[in-house]
Each structure stands twice: as structure tokens, then as C-alpha cells.
Scaffold this motif. Structure first.
Motif, mmCIF file in Angstrom:
data_model
loop_
_atom_site.group_PDB
_atom_site.id
_atom_site.type_symbol
_atom_site.label_atom_id
_atom_site.label_comp_id
_atom_site.label_asym_id
_atom_site.label_seq_id
_atom_site.Cartn_x
_atom_site.Cartn_y
_atom_site.Cartn_z
ATOM 1 N N TYR A 171 -13.937 -21.782 -25.775
ATOM 2 C CA TYR A 171 -12.718 -22.253 -26.433
ATOM 3 C C TYR A 171 -11.498 -21.401 -26.067
ATOM 4 C CZ TYR A 171 -15.639 -25.275 -29.331
ATOM 5 O OH TYR A 171 -16.514 -26.233 -29.767
ATOM 6 N N GLN A 172 -11.756 -20.297 -25.387
ATOM 7 C CA GLN A 172 -10.634 -19.430 -25.015
ATOM 8 C C GLN A 172 -9.708 -20.158 -24.044
ATOM 9 O OE1 GLN A 172 -10.186 -16.607 -26.580
ATOM 10 N NE2 GLN A 172 -12.165 -16.798 -27.634
ATOM 11 N N GLY A 173 -8.427 -20.033 -24.266
ATOM 12 C CA GLY A 173 -7.442 -20.661 -23.383
ATOM 13 C C GLY A 173 -7.145 -22.105 -23.706
ATOM 14 N N ILE A 174 -7.810 -22.668 -24.711
ATOM 15 C CA ILE A 174 -7.538 -24.059 -25.094
ATOM 16 C C ILE A 174 -6.397 -24.081 -26.104
ATOM 17 C CG2 ILE A 174 -8.448 -26.143 -26.174
ATOM 18 C CD1 ILE A 174 -11.223 -25.368 -25.241
ATOM 19 N N ASN A 175 -5.346 -24.803 -25.776
ATOM 20 C CA ASN A 175 -4.190 -24.912 -26.669
ATOM 21 C C ASN A 175 -4.231 -26.170 -27.534
ATOM 22 O OD1 ASN A 175 -2.946 -22.530 -25.637
ATOM 23 N ND2 ASN A 175 -2.367 -23.696 -23.807
ATOM 24 N N SER A 176 -4.833 -27.230 -26.994
ATOM 25 C CA SER A 176 -4.912 -28.486 -27.749
ATOM 26 C C SER A 176 -6.250 -29.171 -27.466
ATOM 27 C CB SER A 176 -3.751 -29.421 -27.383
ATOM 28 O OG SER A 176 -3.785 -29.750 -26.008
ATOM 29 N N LEU A 177 -6.785 -29.803 -28.504
ATOM 30 C CA LEU A 177 -8.114 -30.418 -28.394
ATOM 31 C C LEU A 177 -8.153 -31.681 -29.242
ATOM 32 C CD1 LEU A 177 -11.567 -28.708 -28.496
ATOM 33 C CD2 LEU A 177 -11.058 -30.424 -30.241
ATOM 34 N N THR A 178 -8.729 -32.737 -28.682
ATOM 35 C CA THR A 178 -8.980 -33.956 -29.446
ATOM 36 C C THR A 178 -10.473 -34.077 -29.681
ATOM 37 O OG1 THR A 178 -7.049 -35.169 -28.614
ATOM 38 C CG2 THR A 178 -8.891 -36.472 -29.443
ATOM 39 N N ASP A 179 -10.851 -34.167 -30.935
ATOM 40 C CA ASP A 179 -12.244 -34.334 -31.325
ATOM 41 C C ASP A 179 -12.492 -35.815 -31.548
ATOM 42 O OD1 ASP A 179 -14.806 -34.167 -32.330
ATOM 43 O OD2 ASP A 179 -14.231 -33.246 -34.231
ATOM 44 N N CYS A 180 -13.242 -36.442 -30.619
ATOM 45 C CA CYS A 180 -13.570 -37.863 -30.747
ATOM 46 C C CYS A 180 -14.808 -37.994 -31.623
ATOM 47 C CB CYS A 180 -13.844 -38.478 -29.373
ATOM 48 S SG CYS A 180 -12.370 -38.671 -28.371
ATOM 49 N N CYS A 181 -14.640 -38.558 -32.790
ATOM 50 C CA CYS A 181 -15.734 -38.626 -33.759
ATOM 51 C C CYS A 181 -16.324 -40.029 -33.816
ATOM 52 C CB CYS A 181 -15.247 -38.249 -35.148
ATOM 53 S SG CYS A 181 -14.690 -36.544 -35.282
ATOM 54 N N TYR A 182 -17.539 -40.092 -34.332
ATOM 55 C CA TYR A 182 -18.178 -41.368 -34.632
ATOM 56 C C TYR A 182 -18.625 -41.302 -36.084
ATOM 57 C CZ TYR A 182 -21.430 -45.303 -34.395
ATOM 58 O OH TYR A 182 -22.090 -46.491 -34.637
ATOM 59 N N HIS A 183 -17.788 -41.821 -36.974
ATOM 60 C CA HIS A 183 -18.044 -41.769 -38.416
ATOM 61 C C HIS A 183 -18.141 -40.316 -38.896
ATOM 62 C CE1 HIS A 183 -18.669 -46.078 -38.486
ATOM 63 N NE2 HIS A 183 -19.569 -45.972 -37.534
#
Length: 364
Positions: free
Chosen positions: A197-209
Motif C-alpha cells: 500500500y506504500q505510495g498509493i494516493n488513491s484507491l477504489t474498492d470495488c465491492c460485491y454487497h
């Protein structure tokens, strides 16, 4: 040229006797599942925990308010579960049992961030709604049915509104089981895999329910990160806004909010290869270039025949489980490679094995 038939080797007497014992064992495996279901419905793991971590059969009879006449039968149930690793024997003379890590997962009421009671998952996959699928599997194979067994038998889709309308109580339990299945291990992963996760500025978590728990844990561990949760609109409406995580109602088959990285945790095994390629292609459109740190993080089962036998058997059981429930599948590394290539990714790697699962990264 016709293939020569392999000569039939007649088993020895010793092999036949062993084969009979093996046949008995395989034929009666379901009794282990039912015994475990019984233990959870009686509240045995929680009772042992509340009794200080160990309990005799008389202790359990008293704590659970069971008839004293059932003592000998409870003893036999516990003996079977202990032989399977669900409980451990503290004192064989007094028939005293303690929790193992497995039964610890089934204790209700532990106040700890890492503890999630797995009873909803167990009770979902041992419910008649699910057992009926396995009972009718041969019939399903004979049918020209394109729907998975669950839809074929129940006329509704697991986890979807169609099932909620037909069987609301089972749907509620199944949704709880799904959240348990998906969320467990999040904090362990953030500790053991913090470097990815180091160096990640933005993240989209694609969820299923989902319920937003993973995203909240990521933001707590990495406060600088901008995290967005994408899920179906009806699921997003159930999650209280917190001003920390951005919640977006949408459809990952159509588009995914842009971010440096997209996370798919316990999502792709619900879907066919063709559907996974569509989802991953949308992920590729949403992420940054590889030079800018763009990648897709996947947490899912990675079938590995080189795993120790019990772990591989677990993975294969989960594969058939998905076949019955959603028509999805579990994949080995070659399967993962195929769908990544078809979705347009240039490379991927298995970052780490994580229990029965694996953590993969796919690069644009």
C-alpha cells in the motif's frame, strides 16, 4: 491408432479393506458438517469461552441448559469434533475440551477488532437452501441449464433482491455470511502486507454487497489515502456516510471511479471468466499507468496443488461451492494469467499466499 486399454489391476485384500473404510469416511463426511452446525446452534464454542476456555461435558450440559440424559450423546458429538480439530482435549479422563483456533472463530461476543464470528457463513452453507443444491447436483448436470444450481433450484439468485423477496430470513443470514467471508483477514493483511500500500494516493474498492469495512480499515491504516467504495446503489444506501470514505453507487460492469489503484477483494470468484474479463478491463481503464503506480490489487483464492493436502482440498471445496452458488470459480495461476491477458494487462504477479487465498497484482 486406437489407444491401448490400461490393464485393470485387481486391488489386494488389504487395499479393499482400506478402500471400504475410506468409502465409509467419504460417504459420512457430511456428518462432520452437521455436527459442527449443531455445536454452533447449541452455542458450545461461546459457552467454552465464557467458562474460561475449557469445559467438561457436565459443565456444558449445565451452561447450555441441556437435559442431563443427553450427556452421553453430547460426549460423542464432542469426541468427533475434537478428532476433526474443532476442539482440543484437555483431559481425556474427565472429557474436558478447550477451544482451537477454528472454534475460536465461532465464538460470539468477543470484543476485538480482529475477531469476526464466522457462524453466519457456517449456517449459510449448511442450510437446507444450500444442501438441496448438492443433493440435486446429478440432476443439474443432466439438464441443459445455463443458470447455476442455486438459481435453477430456487428460482432466485443468491445475495440478490430476488432471493430477499422469496426467502428473506435465509437472505439475511446469507448476506451476513458473505460479509464475514469477505471481511475476515483485512486487518491481518494490512499488517502483513503494508508494503504493497506504500505510495498509493488513491484507491477504489470495488465491492460485491460489501459494508465498507475494508475501506474504513485502509483509511485508518493509511490516513493520507483517498479511498472510494463502489457498490450497487442499493448497497451503498445501507452504509452510513462517515466523511472519510467516498461511497459511490454504480456497476463495475459499466464503469469504475478513477484512482491510482483498484482493489478487488473476494469479488472475482463470484463470476465467470468472461465476466471477470469485463470487470478487469474496466479496472484497467480506471487506474493510472504503471509508471504512475497504477495496478489492480486482487485478494482471492489461488488454487495450488503444491499446497499441503488439507489446504488444497479446502480450495477445491470452495471452487465447487462457487459453482453451486453463483456459477463462479476459483482459479490457479494459469487461469489468472489468462483473464489478465484477455483484459489487456501487461503483467501480473502473486505477491503472497494468505491462508487459503492469495494476493495478486495486475499491471496495465
Amino acid at each position: 491408432m486406437a489407444t491401448q486399454a490400461t490393464p485393470i489391476v485387481v486391488p489386494t485384500d488389504a487395499e479393499l479393506l482400506q478402500a471400504q473404510a475410506d468409502l465409509w469416511r467419504h460417504s459420512l463426511y457430511y456428518l462432520k458438517s452437521m455436527a459442527l452446525k449443531c455445536a454452533v446452534e447449541l452455542g458450545i464454542p461461546t459457552a467454552i469461552y465464557r467458562l474460561g476456555g475449557s469445559a467438561s461435558i457436565p459443565d456444558l450440559i449445565t451452561a447450555l441448559s441441556l437435559p442431563v440424559a443427553k450427556q452421553q450423546f453430547l460426549s460423542r458429538l464432542m469426541r468427533l469434533l475434537a478428532s476433526s480439530g474443532v476442539f482440543s482435549v484437555v483431559d481425556s479422563t474427565e472429557a474436558t475440551y478447550s477451544l482451537t483456533p477454528l472454534s475460536y472463530l465461532l465464538v460470539d461476543g468477543i470484543e476485538a477488532d480482529d475477531h469476526i464470528n464466522h457462524a453466519p457463513f457456517l449456517l449459510t452453507v449448511t442450510a437446507t437452501h444450500y444442501i438441496d443444491l448438492a443433493m440435486g447436483l446429478a440432476h443439474w448436470f443432466k439438464q441443459d441449464a445455463k443458470k447455476p444450481p442455486f438459481d435453477h433450484v430456487h428460482g432466485a439468485s443468491l445475495f440478490e433482491e430476488s432471493m430477499e423477496r422469496k426467502h428473506p430470513e435465509f437472505h439475511k443470514m446469507a448476506m451476513q455470511g458473505l460479509i464475514v467471508h469477505d471481511n475476515f483477514g483485512t486487518n491481518i493483511a494490512l499488517r502483513e502486507l503494508s508494503d504493497i500500500y506504500q505510495g498509493i494516493n488513491s484507491l477504489t474498492d470495488c465491492c460485491y454487497h460489501g459494508d465498507g469495512m475494508t475501506a474504513k480499515a485502509i483509511v485508518k491504516a493509511f490516513p493520507h489515502m483517498k479511498v472510494t467504495v463502489l457498490d450497487l446503489p442499493q448497497e451503498i444506501r445501507k452504509i452510513p456516510t462517515d466523511g472519510v470514505v467516498n461511497y459511490v453507487g454504480g456497476d463495475m460492469f459499466k464503469s469504475i471511479p478513477r484512482a491510482q489503484v483498484v482493489l478487488l477483494k473476494m469479488v472475482l470468484h463470484h463470476w465467470s471468466d468472461e465476466d471477470c474479463v469485463k470487470i478487469l478491463a474496466n479496472c484497467k481503464k480506471a487506474i493510472a499507468s504503471r509508471e504512475e503506480g497504477g495496478k489492480v490489487l486482487i485478494g482471492d483464492i489461488v488454487l495450488d496443488p503444491a499446497s499441503e493436502p488439507v489446504m488444497f482440498e479446502t480450495q477445491l471445496l470452495m471452487d465447487v461451492c462457487m459453482m453451486l452458488m453463483k456459477g463462479g470459480r476459483q482459479r490457479d495461476l494459469n487461469d489468472w494469467r489468462d483473464i489478465f491477458i484477455k483484459a489487456g494487462f501487461s503483467d501480473f504477479k502473486l505477491v503472497k499466499k494468505f491462508g487459503a487465498r492469495g494476493v495478486l497484482e495486475a499491471y496495465p
